[in-house]
Structures are given as C-alpha cells and as structure tokens.
Design an enzyme around this catalytic site. Structure first.
Site, PDB file in Angstrom:
ATOM      1  N   GLY A 128      29.484  42.804   2.041  1.00 18.40           N
ATOM      2  CA  GLY A 128      30.869  43.250   2.204  1.00 18.40           C
ATOM      3  C   GLY A 128      31.856  42.110   2.197  1.00 18.40           C
ATOM      4  O   GLY A 128      32.110  41.475   1.185  1.00 18.40           O
ATOM      5  N   TRP A 130      35.938  40.700   3.221  1.00 17.14           N
ATOM      6  CA  TRP A 130      37.296  41.220   3.054  1.00 17.14           C
ATOM      7  C   TRP A 130      37.501  41.882   1.692  1.00 17.14           C
ATOM      8  O   TRP A 130      38.047  42.978   1.604  1.00 17.14           O
ATOM      9  CB  TRP A 130      38.302  40.089   3.264  1.00 17.14           C
ATOM     10  N   GLU A 186      34.795  45.531   6.404  1.00 18.88           N
ATOM     11  CA  GLU A 186      36.158  45.243   6.841  1.00 18.88           C
ATOM     12  C   GLU A 186      37.145  46.188   6.143  1.00 18.88           C
ATOM     13  O   GLU A 186      37.643  45.858   5.069  1.00 18.88           O
ATOM     14  CB  GLU A 186      36.497  43.784   6.529  1.00 18.88           C
ATOM     15  N   MET A 255      34.256  37.961  15.125  1.00 16.54           N
ATOM     16  CA  MET A 255      35.141  37.087  14.346  1.00 16.54           C
ATOM     17  C   MET A 255      36.356  36.642  15.172  1.00 16.54           C
ATOM     18  O   MET A 255      37.475  37.106  14.981  1.00 16.54           O
ATOM     19  CB  MET A 255      35.555  37.796  13.059  1.00 16.54           C
ATOM     20  N   THR A 256      36.095  35.707  16.076  1.00  6.94           N
ATOM     21  CA  THR A 256      37.127  35.223  16.996  1.00  6.94           C
ATOM     22  C   THR A 256      37.963  34.119  16.352  1.00  6.94           C
ATOM     23  O   THR A 256      38.001  32.963  16.810  1.00  6.94           O
ATOM     24  CB  THR A 256      36.478  34.728  18.301  1.00  6.94           C
ATOM     25  N   TYR A 257      38.616  34.482  15.272  1.00 10.81           N
ATOM     26  CA  TYR A 257      39.539  33.602  14.565  1.00 10.81           C
ATOM     27  C   TYR A 257      40.524  34.477  13.809  1.00 10.81           C
ATOM     28  O   TYR A 257      40.407  35.713  13.825  1.00 10.81           O
ATOM     29  CB  TYR A 257      38.798  32.643  13.614  1.00 10.81           C
ATOM     30  N   ASP A 258      41.519  33.861  13.185  1.00 12.28           N
ATOM     31  CA  ASP A 258      42.585  34.597  12.491  1.00 12.28           C
ATOM     32  C   ASP A 258      43.394  35.463  13.454  1.00 12.28           C
ATOM     33  O   ASP A 258      43.905  36.524  13.066  1.00 12.28           O
ATOM     34  CB  ASP A 258      42.037  35.446  11.345  1.00 12.28           C
TER      35      ASP A 258
END
Length: 414
Positions: A128, A130, A186, A255-258
C-alpha cells in the site's frame, strides 16, 4: 516467612529474565525507489552498518490493483527494479555481479543476499502506502476478493512465484526472501491520496482481511510476521479496529511523524516526543509521539508489546515571516527541499549546520530543530538525541521497539 521471601526473590529473578529476553524490534522501511531516485541500494544497508542493527526490513511497496480479469491482486510498482535489473559487482551487496541469464535479479536478489549475510534479519513486504492504497477497499470488500488477494500475495511473496517477464521470474525464484506482510492502508473509510476508493464498511473489512492473512500464514508455518502501519493522529485512529486487530497482528507500526508539514502555514515540530504548551492543535488534539502511544494503550486498548512507534529519517521545513523564537511557531510557507518542497532527508539536514543553520533544542517538545536567521528557514527533524529519547520512552513503556521511515534518508554511517 522465609518461604515467602524465596518466592518473591524467584519472581523478581524470573521477571528480570523475562524482561531481558523480550525481543525489541528495530524496524526499517526500505523504499523500492531507493536506487532509482535516491542513489540508495541494499548495499548501503550493509556498508553503513545498519544491517547489523535492524531486526526487520520492510520493503515498500507493492499495491493492490486489478488484473486483466478485474480481480484485485498484488501488483509490482516497478517490476524492473524489483527483480529484473542486472546488478554489477560494484552495486551488489556481496560484490558479485548478476548473471544475465539468472531468473532472479534486481532488489529481490539483493535482499536474498543480504539475508544470507544476516540470517537473523527478517524481511517483510509492505503493501500500500500513500500512493498505493487506491484499491485496498476493493481487495478487502468481500470474502471472495479477500481470498483472491491474500492468496496472490502468498503465492508471489511466500512461495516466491514471480511473473515470468523478459527471462526473469518463474515459480519459486523468490521463495525464502520474505518473512511476512506489512499492511499499510492509507486510509480506510475516509481520507488518503486523491482517487482512493472507500466503503463505509472498510474498517470491518480490513479486520476480516487481517484475520485471513493470519490464518493463511499460520497454516503455512508459525512465525511469519503480520504487521500494519497505522496513523498516529488521534482523529484518524477510529478508522481501525485496533483492539480486535491486535489479536491477529504481531505489532502496529505507529507513524508518529508528519504531525505538521507543508499543509500547515506555521512552522512546527513534525515528530516531537511531547507536546509543547505553544503547539498548534489538529482537530482539538495536540499531537506527539508520547500522546499517540499512550492513546493506543489507555484509550484504544492496545497492548504495549503490540506497539512499535516511529522515528523520522527526514525533516519538514518552512520559510517563516518572523525570526522570533528562532522561527518556531511562526507563520510561513513551505521551504525549498532537495527531493520535494518542504522535505529533506536527515543526511541533507545534518550537513546544513555547516551552511549557516544553527541547531536548537525545544525542552517542552523534547525535539530538535534547525534555523537559518539569514534566510528565515526552519527545519523540524529527528536526530540521534531525539531518537535515543524515543527509544528510552519505548523501553519505559515496555513497547515492542522502534521503527523508522525510511532508511535511504540516513547518513552514510547509519
């Protein structure tokens, strides 16, 4: 009394042994486009020393997509890079060139060689991402579509039966390379890239897809990995049945970013450990690494050993209109990046401190940032200090480990 003391002592020793024995994962994402777009090869994982450190390498990505009959199957985003490209001795991980007649070449053969050099390393195929989640909803929609998709994934990446194209591929040529799957949808239900398909039952269908993956993998052999990348923003986590899904998953890659980026008109941290009182708010929530982890544990009912939060091997940047507070929380527009606007790899950011940028540390957010007062440019990033603190947090909360997106952004010494 003495017997009680002995039992307590035995319990303490057993507990300590259990804690020591519990495996901590270091999960690295490796992008399929690394060689073509980033001049980063499987060889770089070895020569940087990273192969001796990571425990799981997630190869990103393949994608769900319809075949000529309309069935949703596992599609290669770039089959030439995946298993057809001929590697020279100079670019090969073991210094041995590909034979032009061999059936398995490309990055899959490089991964096979890397695994032979590091037998404990697990390699997982990630599905998968984005831009590759368009057809996930269709793949998960019905029992028949799930059966077809899971069966095709296992056929190609566990049995190793690759499509035969240009004298490459064939039955069993990629067997033994991959140790499982990472599901990176996502996102279910709503959101994601432009054009992604959605269904109101996506969340429940994803759960059924996960259950089927687990069943099929366990029927083959115990020990195959099944993980999932999930968003860290509290406003998105309702799209997943986390408490139920964890029963079939080895862990979630959080996903601890963005948390902030080019979509914001204010410079802010994008992968901060904690939330600052001055931090901006997304949908009523201040986002942070710690906040996301604790939300999963305290509110979503996810067990700590099922959580692998993430570090960012890249930064997000803004050109601000005011140099107050060294640019932090100031209004601005997206900064110029090397590969894309508002984005720079860690290796690029690390070199900026020699070109007019000053390093700063935010004690509230426990996060670093770079600022150039001359051109009013601000970069949020992770560095060795912030990653070490995230690691300590993960140990303190008995999490499964730490992951990062992605390894081609690292410097040459890992």
């Amino acid at each position: 009394m003495n017997r009680s003391k002995i039992l307590i002592a035995m319990f303490i020793v057993l507990f300590q042994l259990t804690m020591t024995a519990q495996k901590r994962e270091i999960v690295a994402y490796y992008p399929e486009w690394g060689p073509a777009l980033r001049n980063y090869y499987v060889k770089n994982i070895e020569i940087s020393g990273s192969a001796n450190k990571i425990t799981v390498l997630n190869y990103a990505f393949i994608e769900p997509a319809p075949d000529s009959s309309g069935n949703i199957t596992a599609k290669f985003m770039n089959p030439y890079q995946d298993y057809q490209k001929i590697y020279s001795a100079n670019s090969s991980v073991d210094g041995v060139a590909d034979d032009s007649t061999q059936l398995l070449r490309g990055q899959f053969n490089q991964l096979k060689k890397l695994k032979a050099m590091h037998p404990e390393l697990k390699i997982v195929i990630s599905i998968g991402g984005w831009t590759g989640s368009t057809w996930f909803s269709d793949a998960a929609l019905t029992p028949q579509s799930r059966e077809k998709f899971v069966g095709d994934c296992i056929n190609k990446f566990i049995y190793g039966n690759l499509p035969y194209v240009n004298n490459n591929g064939g039955n069993g040529v990629a067997a033994g390379i991959f140790d499982g799957f990472d599901i990176d949808w996502e996102f279910p239900v709503i959101g994601g890239d432009e054009g992604i398909h959605h269904n109101k039952n996506d969340r429940e269908n994803l759960t059924e897809l996960i259950i089927l993956f687990r069943k099929k993998l366990d029927e083959l052999k115990p020990g195959f990995l099944l993980t999932a990348a999930i968003p860290a923003r509290g406003g998105d986590l309702w799209k997943f049945n986390l408490k139920k899904d964890q029963e079939s998953m080895d862990w979630f890659n959080l996903m601890t970013y963005d948390f902030h980026g080019s979509w914001d008109n204010k410079a802010d941290h994008h992968t901060n450990l904690f939330s600052s009182p001055a931090d901006t708010i997304f949908k009523g929530i201040k986002e942070s690494f710690a906040g996301s982890v604790l939300y999963l544990i305290d509110s979503a009912g996810v067990r700590p050993k099922k959580i692998v939060p993430g570090a960012a091997f890249y930064g997000r940047g803004w050109k601000v209109t005011d140099s107050s507070n060294r640019g932090l929380y100031q209004s601005g527009s997206v900064a110029k990046g090397i590969s894309e606007s508002g984005f720079n790899d860690y290796k690029n950011l690390a070199s900026l401190m020699n070109t007019g940028y000053e390093y700063h540390w935010d004690n509230d957010a426990m996060a670093p940032f770079l600022f150039n007062a001359r051109d009013s440019t601000f970069w949020s990033l992770d560095d060795p200090v912030s990653v070490a603190l995230k690691t300590r947090f993960s140990f303190a909360h008995n999490l499964r480990g730490l992951m990062f997106w992605e390894i081609s952004g690292d410097d040459s010494v890992g």
